[in-house]
Write a protein that holds these residues in place. Structure first.
Motif, short mmCIF file in Angstrom:
data_model
loop_
_atom_site.label_atom_id
_atom_site.label_comp_id
_atom_site.label_asym_id
_atom_site.label_seq_id
_atom_site.Cartn_x
_atom_site.Cartn_y
_atom_site.Cartn_z
N ALA A 189 16.01 -2.66 -13.55
CA ALA A 189 16.38 -3.69 -12.53
C ALA A 189 16.65 -3.18 -11.07
O ALA A 189 16.27 -3.44 -10.21
N GLU A 190 17.37 -1.97 -11.26
CA GLU A 190 17.78 -1.48 -9.80
C GLU A 190 16.57 -0.96 -9.17
O GLU A 190 16.47 -0.90 -7.87
N GLN A 191 15.81 -0.22 -9.89
CA GLN A 191 14.53 0.44 -9.42
C GLN A 191 13.69 -0.66 -8.83
O GLN A 191 12.77 -0.43 -7.85
N CYS A 192 13.50 -1.83 -9.84
CA CYS A 192 12.63 -2.96 -9.19
C CYS A 192 13.18 -3.37 -7.84
O CYS A 192 12.29 -3.61 -6.99
N ILE A 193 14.40 -3.75 -7.34
CA ILE A 193 14.77 -3.99 -6.38
C ILE A 193 14.58 -3.19 -5.37
O ILE A 193 14.05 -3.53 -4.03
N GLU A 194 14.71 -1.70 -5.65
CA GLU A 194 14.28 -0.81 -4.54
C GLU A 194 12.68 -0.91 -3.99
O GLU A 194 12.73 -0.79 -2.98
N ILE A 195 12.01 -0.93 -5.06
CA ILE A 195 10.53 -0.99 -4.87
C ILE A 195 10.10 -2.32 -3.98
O ILE A 195 9.67 -2.13 -3.12
N LEU A 196 10.78 -3.04 -4.41
CA LEU A 196 10.45 -4.70 -3.75
C LEU A 196 10.94 -4.51 -2.22
O LEU A 196 10.23 -4.97 -1.16
N ALA A 197 12.16 -4.02 -1.95
CA ALA A 197 12.87 -3.69 -0.76
C ALA A 197 12.01 -2.87 -0.09
O ALA A 197 11.86 -3.15 1.21
N GLU A 198 11.59 -1.81 -0.58
CA GLU A 198 10.48 -0.93 0.42
C GLU A 198 9.43 -1.73 0.86
O GLU A 198 9.08 -1.57 2.10
N LYS A 248 0.91 -1.21 0.06
CA LYS A 248 0.06 -0.09 -0.01
C LYS A 248 0.86 1.42 -0.05
O LYS A 248 0.87 2.05 -0.77
N ARG A 249 1.60 1.43 1.17
CA ARG A 249 2.64 2.69 1.12
C ARG A 249 3.86 2.18 1.84
O ARG A 249 3.83 1.34 2.73
N THR A 250 4.88 2.78 1.72
CA THR A 250 6.10 2.51 2.14
C THR A 250 6.81 3.84 2.90
O THR A 250 6.25 4.99 2.76
N GLU A 251 7.96 3.91 3.58
CA GLU A 251 8.43 5.06 4.02
C GLU A 251 8.70 5.90 3.06
O GLU A 251 8.79 7.23 3.07
N ASN A 268 -1.33 6.15 -3.30
CA ASN A 268 -1.01 5.61 -4.60
C ASN A 268 0.45 5.91 -5.02
O ASN A 268 0.68 5.55 -6.14
N ALA A 269 1.24 6.35 -4.31
CA ALA A 269 2.49 6.73 -4.67
C ALA A 269 3.36 5.46 -4.83
O ALA A 269 4.30 5.28 -5.70
N PHE A 270 3.14 4.29 -4.05
CA PHE A 270 3.79 3.20 -4.28
C PHE A 270 3.25 2.57 -5.64
O PHE A 270 4.18 2.04 -6.47
N VAL A 271 1.92 2.63 -6.06
CA VAL A 271 1.46 1.95 -7.29
C VAL A 271 2.15 2.74 -8.42
O VAL A 271 2.42 2.19 -9.37
N LYS A 272 2.27 4.25 -8.24
CA LYS A 272 2.75 4.97 -9.22
C LYS A 272 4.16 4.76 -9.51
O LYS A 272 4.56 4.75 -10.77
N ALA A 273 4.97 4.30 -8.38
CA ALA A 273 6.33 4.24 -8.54
C ALA A 273 6.46 2.95 -9.47
O ALA A 273 7.47 2.98 -10.34
N ILE A 274 5.70 1.86 -9.29
CA ILE A 274 5.81 0.52 -10.16
C ILE A 274 5.29 0.89 -11.29
O ILE A 274 6.13 0.64 -12.61
#
Length: 178
Positions: free
Chosen positions: A96-105, A54-57, A63-69
């Motif tokens: 790929a780097e952004q994907c890893i960051e989003i998943l880690a978040e 839903k959301r992260t730090e 919707n910021a998390f969904v928008k980032a994806i």
């Protein structure tokens, strides 16, 4: 070459490189599933799976998390089973780097709010109603209840309307911390 990285608490990250692909995919498997839900709180693991996306730090706004994806053209998915919950993300190799960051978040720094909790509660109840009206799911659930009677595996993965009603935001926060 297949590479597995073992993180804290038994979490495993599997890397499968494919030099001929222009896609990147990553999954994180958490060794917790519906069998770990407490009696009366069936569906808690599944509910937490929903809440971490839903959301992260970093992505605190609605919707910021969904928008980032979406901004990087990625697709994220999650699933809870009886013994494992997994989170996956896919995108173009250049992201790929952004994907890893989003998943880690999502995995490490989710932010749980009462507003998101209430919205997700409604979504999960709708999911339960959908499953209850699907003959295939009804038969599958009945068979699993029969086969696993008396064991932790008999717990319904998504919970029931009654068990979901007993889950609180504090339960979600405690589950994630543990």
């Amino acid at each position: 070459m297949l590479t597995t990285v073992n993180l804290a608490n038994g979490i495993k990250v599997l890397f499968v490189p494919n030099e001929r692909s222009i896609a990147f995919a990553m999954s994180v498997f958490v060794p917790v599933g519906s069998r770990n839900d407490s009696p009366g709180k069936e569906g808690l693991t599944h509910f937490v799976e929903h809440m971490v996306m839903k959301r992260t730090e970093k992505f605190k706004e609605d919707n910021a998390f969904v928008k980032a994806i979406g901004t990087i053209g990625a697709q994220m998915d999650a699933n809870t089973e009886r013994e494992v919950t997994f989170f996956s993300i896919r995108c173009g190799i250049l992201k790929a780097e952004q994907c890893i960051e989003i998943l880690a978040e999502a995995m490490c720094r989710p932010v749980f709010s009462q507003t998101d909790f209430e919205k997700e509660l409604s979504i999960v109840v709708d999911e339960i109603v959908m499953y209850e009206s699907d003959p295939k799911e009804t038969i599958k659930d009945g068979l699993e209840q029969f086969c696993f009677k008396g064991s932790d595996f008999a717990r319904p993965i998504i919970g029931t309307r009654g068990s979901i009603a007993h889950i609180t935001l504090d339960d979600v926060v405690r589950w994630h911390r543990s």
